[in-house]
Design an enzyme around this catalytic site. Structure first.
Site, mmCIF file in Angstrom:
data_model
loop_
_atom_site.group_PDB
_atom_site.id
_atom_site.type_symbol
_atom_site.label_atom_id
_atom_site.label_comp_id
_atom_site.label_asym_id
_atom_site.label_seq_id
_atom_site.Cartn_x
_atom_site.Cartn_y
_atom_site.Cartn_z
ATOM 1 N N LYS A 168 34.744 40.112 30.880
ATOM 2 C CA LYS A 168 34.696 41.421 30.307
ATOM 3 C C LYS A 168 35.580 42.471 31.214
ATOM 4 O O LYS A 168 35.837 42.062 32.154
ATOM 5 C CB LYS A 168 33.146 42.049 30.684
ATOM 6 C CG LYS A 168 32.273 41.238 29.744
ATOM 7 C CD LYS A 168 30.636 42.125 30.363
ATOM 8 C CE LYS A 168 29.511 41.601 29.630
ATOM 9 N NZ LYS A 168 29.544 41.917 28.012
ATOM 10 N N ASP B 222 21.503 43.377 32.846
ATOM 11 C CA ASP B 222 21.416 42.323 31.991
ATOM 12 C C ASP B 222 20.092 41.422 32.072
ATOM 13 O O ASP B 222 19.853 40.555 31.358
ATOM 14 C CB ASP B 222 22.627 41.652 31.866
ATOM 15 C CG ASP B 222 23.029 41.039 30.489
ATOM 16 O OD1 ASP B 222 22.427 41.582 29.446
ATOM 17 O OD2 ASP B 222 23.784 39.914 30.408
ATOM 18 N N ARG C 42 22.064 34.083 24.670
ATOM 19 C CA ARG C 42 21.597 33.357 23.700
ATOM 20 C C ARG C 42 21.656 32.024 24.083
ATOM 21 O O ARG C 42 20.470 31.233 23.767
ATOM 22 C CB ARG C 42 22.294 33.488 22.243
ATOM 23 C CG ARG C 42 23.531 33.017 22.432
ATOM 24 C CD ARG C 42 24.561 33.742 21.261
ATOM 25 N NE ARG C 42 24.417 35.036 21.450
ATOM 26 C CZ ARG C 42 25.214 36.078 20.564
ATOM 27 N NH1 ARG C 42 25.760 35.221 19.260
ATOM 28 N NH2 ARG C 42 25.290 37.154 20.375
HETATM 29 N N1 BES Z 1 24.821 41.353 28.104
HETATM 30 C C1 BES Z 1 25.722 41.565 26.998
HETATM 31 C C2 BES Z 1 24.977 42.501 25.793
HETATM 32 C C3 BES Z 1 25.243 43.914 26.340
HETATM 33 C C4 BES Z 1 26.282 44.864 26.067
HETATM 34 C C5 BES Z 1 24.068 44.492 27.053
HETATM 35 C C6 BES Z 1 26.173 46.127 26.278
HETATM 36 C C7 BES Z 1 23.987 45.821 27.544
HETATM 37 C C8 BES Z 1 25.110 46.652 27.077
HETATM 38 C C9 BES Z 1 25.785 40.302 26.412
HETATM 39 O O1 BES Z 1 25.788 39.054 26.847
HETATM 40 C C10 BES Z 1 27.239 40.316 25.610
HETATM 41 O O2 BES Z 1 28.035 39.953 26.383
HETATM 42 N N2 BES Z 1 27.260 40.273 24.449
HETATM 43 C C11 BES Z 1 28.287 40.164 23.556
HETATM 44 C C12 BES Z 1 28.239 39.170 22.481
HETATM 45 C C13 BES Z 1 29.511 38.808 21.872
HETATM 46 C C14 BES Z 1 30.470 37.905 22.698
HETATM 47 C C15 BES Z 1 29.433 37.837 20.572
HETATM 48 C C16 BES Z 1 28.831 41.594 23.153
HETATM 49 O O3 BES Z 1 27.914 42.156 22.632
HETATM 50 O O4 BES Z 1 29.899 41.902 22.901
HETATM 51 ZN ZN ZN Z 2 24.694 39.381 28.563
HETATM 52 MN MN MN Z 3 27.488 38.428 27.869
#
Ligand code: BES
Ligand code: ZN
Ligand code: MN
Length: 490
Positions: free
Chosen positions: A270, A281, A344
């Protein structure tokens, strides 16, 4: 927060402050003619909006038996929801606390249409307790002050009011205790520490505790969660807490929580802004822990099993790579195309293990997708599942518990989007739209179709990034209140 209830009227409660709720700009009181006059003149003079969670603290100069009044807005009647009451109570306590007030009283009698006295007491008690909380574990020299609130009578059904109050007290204890864990940063709340915490909580509350560590996970072919933890110095764990139920013949329900202690994204790293707050998370697992403590204390009929899929998502020489293929506990193979879609993966193995308990239903909670914030903002969590009726049951429980759930679809097209090129599944979709549904579609592969299953995406609701009138910044434990509401009704 000390909570108590008395049959004696508000006028007998010589407290530092009375909390009075205001709806449609009118104080919710009947009788109390003198007091109402005083309040109406203050509302007029100050232009107090009475919007939801707005408060006004003012001294009474001896005009009534309380030194101060705290007005707490509920907004407009036609938009009323239970969370506005719970938040107003919290906001009132927080405003009072800032003014140095420790002891509050309020009236039990509710003029709010369709809200029973007992529901009123529960929401206000829980809100007041939440309002007394702050996460100050790391603030040098912070002192905890014990606050109190008394519900003044009369209460028409005093048995129901007392029950609501004592349940709200136990629920609040669970929420506040878990909040201290949920708010810990990634360096403090490691998978091992969460496991120790859960074990201690289980012991104190009479729950059975077990944990699968790295070696057991390997033996059980839980290679999806192991892949998520592969880049971390901390091993993955799947923690299970069990409550027997007073009707041990009933099939259990299983609650599964995504518990990523820190989500850096892994090799699909990220960027800075997106990595902030990623200690939250683990919020799905935290909501499950709080719900399990509530269950242990309130002792509902139905057996309940709580599972936490715990891992830290980090990049390193041992981390999973985009393109890696792993086989999950249920035998399905997964192409990990984006290591940031890790929630997931940990849930895949946990959901697959959940079915071994032959559950009547499965609910998972996860901060799964940023897309849910695009769809629903910070106001509601998404609910996606394999049974529309079951979703509705949970939505209704959420409405009563002051947590908004909004159903999103799960269609065969969405399932197709998650099919892999070289393996059974891919962990990100072929189309890059409908991200929240895609996540759920992936998870659906790990739950038998005949078991009612609902996935709650709480990424927008699990934590507050700044303080609000009703709460400090930090964990909300969103989901725990809905779960206990649903379970009590089973
Ligand atoms: N933990 C994140 C989702 C998240 C985003 C939680 C903002 C709280 C605030 C999750 O693991 C993630 O990174 N999701 C990705 C999925 C994508 C790579 C398909 C996302 O939402 O960008
Ligand atoms: Zn996550
Ligand atoms: Mn993630």
């Amino acid at each position: 927060m000390k909570l108590s209830l008395t049959a004696r009227p508000l006028e007998t409660q010589a407290k530092e402050a009375w909390i009075i709720f205001v709806q449609n700009k009118k104080p919710l009181l009947s009788g109390h003619t003198e007091l109402i006059k005083l309040l109406n003149s203050q509302i007029k003079k100050t232009g107090f909006s009475g919007d939801y969670a707005q408060t006004l603290v003012f001294p009474t100069f001896g005009k009534v038996q309380a030194e101060n009044i705290v007005l707490a807005g509920l907004g407009d009647r036609k938009h009323f929801r239970m969370e506005y009451l719970e938040r107003a109570a919290s906001a009132a306590v927080r405003a009072g606390k800032r003014a140095g007030i420790k002891n509050f009283a309020t009236v039990t009698a509710t003029e709010i249409s369709k809200v029973s006295e007992a529901a009123f007491v529960r929401a206000v008690a829980r809100g007041a307790a939440w309002g007394s909380y702050s996460f100050d574990t790391f603030k040098t020299g912070s002192k905890k002050r014990e606050l109190s609130i008394t519900f003044a009578g009369p209460c028409e059904n005093s048995a129901a009011c007392r029950k609501a109050l004592s349940e709200a007290e136990l629920e609040s204890q669970a929420l506040l205790a878990t909040a201290d864990l949920a708010n810990l940063p990634g360096n403090e709340a490691t998978p091992q520490k969460i496991s120790n915490w859960a074990q201690k909580m289980a012991k104190e509350n009479g729950l059975a505790f077990s944990v699968l560590n790295k070696a057991e996970l390997k033996k059980k072919n839980c290679n999806a969660i192991l892949a998520v933890a592969a880049g971390s110095a901390q091993d993955a764990k799947i923690i299970t807490l069990k409550y027997k139920g007073t009707n041990p013949k009933a099939k259990p329900i299983v609650l599964v929580g995504k518990t990523i202690t820190f989500d850096s994204g892994g090799l699909s790293l990220k960027t800075g802004k997106h990595m902030e707050w990623m200690q939250y998370d683990k919020s799905g697992g935290m909501a499950v822990l709080a719900a399990m403590q509530m269950v242990a204390q309130l002792k509902p009929a139905t057996p309940v099993i709580g599972m936490l899929a715990v891992a830290e998502n980090m990049p390193s020489g041992s981390a999973a790579r985009p393109g890696d293929i792993v086989k999950a506990h249920n035998g399905k193979t997964i192409e990990i195309l984006n290591t940031d879609a890790e929630g997931r993966l940990v849930l895949a193995d946990a959901l697959s293990l959940a079915k071994l308990h032959k559950p009547a239903a499965i609910v998972d909670l996860a901060t799964l997708t940023g897309a849910v914030v695009v769809a629903l903002g910070y106001t509601a969590a998404a609910i996606v599942g394999n049974d529309h009726k079951f979703n509705q049951t949970l939505i209704k429980a959420g409405d009563a518990a002051g947590e908004r759930l909004w159903e999103l679809p799960l269609w065969p097209e969405n399932m197709d989007d998650m099919k892999g090129t070289f393996a059974d599944l891919r962990n990100i979709s072929k189309s890059s739209t409908a991200g929240t549904t895609n996540g759920a579609a992936f998870l659906a592969n790990f739950v038998p179709e005949e078991i009612p299953w609902a996935h709650l995406d709480i990424a927008g609701t699990a934590y507050e990034e700044s303080s609000k009138p009703w709460t400090d910044a930090g964990a909300t434990l969103f989901g725990a209140r809905t779960l206990i509401e649903w379970i009590k009704g089973l």
